[in-house]
Motif scaffolding. Structure first.
Motif, short mmCIF file in Angstrom:
data_model
loop_
_atom_site.label_atom_id
_atom_site.label_comp_id
_atom_site.label_asym_id
_atom_site.label_seq_id
_atom_site.Cartn_x
_atom_site.Cartn_y
_atom_site.Cartn_z
N LYS A 173 2.18 1.72 -3.50
CA LYS A 173 1.15 2.19 -4.42
C LYS A 173 0.89 3.68 -4.24
O LYS A 173 0.75 4.44 -5.22
CB LYS A 173 -0.15 1.41 -4.20
CG LYS A 173 -0.14 -0.01 -4.75
CD LYS A 173 -1.48 -0.69 -4.52
CE LYS A 173 -1.51 -2.08 -5.14
NZ LYS A 173 -2.82 -2.75 -4.94
N ILE A 174 0.82 4.11 -3.00
CA ILE A 174 0.58 5.53 -2.71
C ILE A 174 1.71 6.37 -3.27
O ILE A 174 1.50 7.40 -3.91
CB ILE A 174 0.43 5.75 -1.19
CG1 ILE A 174 -0.84 5.06 -0.69
CG2 ILE A 174 0.40 7.24 -0.86
CD1 ILE A 174 -0.91 4.91 0.82
N GLU B 51 1.63 6.53 -7.14
CA GLU B 51 0.55 7.40 -7.59
C GLU B 51 0.92 8.87 -7.44
O GLU B 51 0.65 9.69 -8.33
CB GLU B 51 -0.74 7.11 -6.81
CG GLU B 51 -1.40 5.79 -7.13
CD GLU B 51 -2.14 5.82 -8.46
OE1 GLU B 51 -2.27 6.90 -9.07
OE2 GLU B 51 -2.60 4.74 -8.90
N SER C 101 -7.82 6.86 -1.06
CA SER C 101 -8.47 5.57 -0.78
C SER C 101 -7.47 4.56 -0.24
O SER C 101 -7.76 3.83 0.72
CB SER C 101 -9.13 5.03 -2.05
OG SER C 101 -10.14 5.90 -2.52
N TYR C 102 -6.29 4.49 -0.86
CA TYR C 102 -5.26 3.56 -0.39
C TYR C 102 -4.88 3.88 1.07
O TYR C 102 -4.64 2.98 1.88
CB TYR C 102 -4.01 3.65 -1.26
CG TYR C 102 -4.13 3.02 -2.63
CD1 TYR C 102 -4.86 1.86 -2.82
CD2 TYR C 102 -3.48 3.59 -3.73
CE1 TYR C 102 -4.96 1.28 -4.08
CE2 TYR C 102 -3.57 3.01 -4.99
CZ TYR C 102 -4.31 1.86 -5.15
OH TYR C 102 -4.40 1.29 -6.41
N THR C 103 -4.81 5.18 1.38
CA THR C 103 -4.39 5.59 2.73
C THR C 103 -5.45 5.25 3.76
O THR C 103 -5.13 4.80 4.88
CB THR C 103 -4.07 7.09 2.76
OG1 THR C 103 -3.06 7.37 1.79
CG2 THR C 103 -3.59 7.52 4.14
N LEU D 19 0.83 -1.21 0.00
CA LEU D 19 0.00 0.00 0.00
C LEU D 19 0.86 1.25 0.00
O LEU D 19 0.58 2.21 -0.73
CB LEU D 19 -0.94 -0.01 1.21
CG LEU D 19 -2.17 -0.90 1.08
CD1 LEU D 19 -2.88 -1.04 2.42
CD2 LEU D 19 -3.13 -0.35 0.03
#
Length: 286
Positions: A136-137, A140, A154-156, A133
């Motif tokens: 991914k953050i 992005e 959303s990931y956070t 995660l």
């Protein structure tokens, strides 16, 4: 020292002037690895956003409530807005960590909801999901593809929920099913509740005796195998009764009951009303 990071374009001045006029926004995220030099960081007046530091390897030394506290592998440190931040890393134990900054009037309620608002130090363990995660953050925020901010926010939120769950399990390990074989059976039941599940079949799949699997299932879930399966079926039936035009007979078949009358009896026992009355909305007047 190795450092990787991604930013949403806002600077500290922007955050300070805008205040909490947005619900939730991730401002930056990064990774650091210290190999030789000792590094100390000091923000006397903190930052206008929250920061969560996740220790992946090694240790860090944090000054919390006026005391030096060691954060080890698998722990997170949570800093609140405008809170003094002082911490240090020693190169000799090669610490690795991820960090993230976020703000908004929804940030504190999120941390409160997941149980990460009252303390500053939590044990969450090392988990590949957490690392993925964070990565991914970071990507992005670096690439900034269309709708990247929505993705990182959303990931956070998912990341904080995962941290909250793991911190909770440290406090109450009995509150979550841990046995992989029982978890697998639960997952398969949800995926196919129409299957004619028997304790004998489950026991064979788990490599246990029927008595042992019944004991373990009850121990891990608080429910018997049959009651757990029945609850899955009734939840699916209630959803279909309210949200589809399927007949009660069709619903009965779709959730694993060949006999509509038997389904209706089980439903009435669980919900204290017939499927027809439930569909009519009578559950709202109980």
């Amino acid at each position: 020292m190795i450092t990787l990071s991604g930013f949403n374009g806002s600077n500290i001045a922007d955050l300070s002037s805008s205040g909490n006029d947005h619900y939730f926004t991730v401002n930056s995220c990064g990774y650091e690895k210290f190999m030789t030099k000792n590094v100390k960081k000091l923000r006397e007046h903190g930052r206008p956003d929250f920061q969560v530091i996740y220790m992946l390897k090694g240790t860090g030394h944090f000054w919390i409530d006026g005391r030096q506290t060691e954060a080890a592998e698998g722990q997170i440190v949570v800093f609140h807005p405008d809170e003094r931040q002082e911490y240090a890393y020693s190169g000799k134990n090669s610490p690795e960590l991820y960090w993230i900054h976020f703000s908004g009037y929804g940030a504190l309620p999120l941390l409160e909801t997941v149980g990460l608002s009252k303390k500053r130090l939590y044990r969450v363990g090392v988990d590949p999901q957490v690392i993925e995660l964070y990565k991914k953050i970071m990507v992005e925020l670096q690439i900034k593809a269309p709708l990247y901010q929505s993705a990182v926010d959303s990931y956070t939120m998912l990341l904080m929920s995962l941290f909250g769950r793991k911190a909770s399990l440290v406090q109450k390990p009995e509150a979550y099913v841990k046995d992989p074989s029982i978890l697998q059976i639960m997952t398969e039941m949800h995926a196919d509740c129409t299957k004619k599940w028997t304790v004998a079949d489950i026991a064979k799949q788990c490599g246990l005796s029927p008595n042992r699997v019944m004991h373990k299932f009850k121990e891990q879930t608080g429910s018997s195998v049959l009651c757990y399966l029945t609850q899955i079926r009734m939840d699916k039936a209630k959803d279909m009764l309210l949200n589809t035009s399927l007949s009660i007979k069709e619903i009965s078949h779709l959730i694993g009951y060949d006999n509509q009358l038997y389904f209706s009896r089980v439903f009435h026992k669980m919900e204290s009303m017939s499927p027809r009355d439930y569909r009519a909305g009578k559950f709202r007047h109980r």
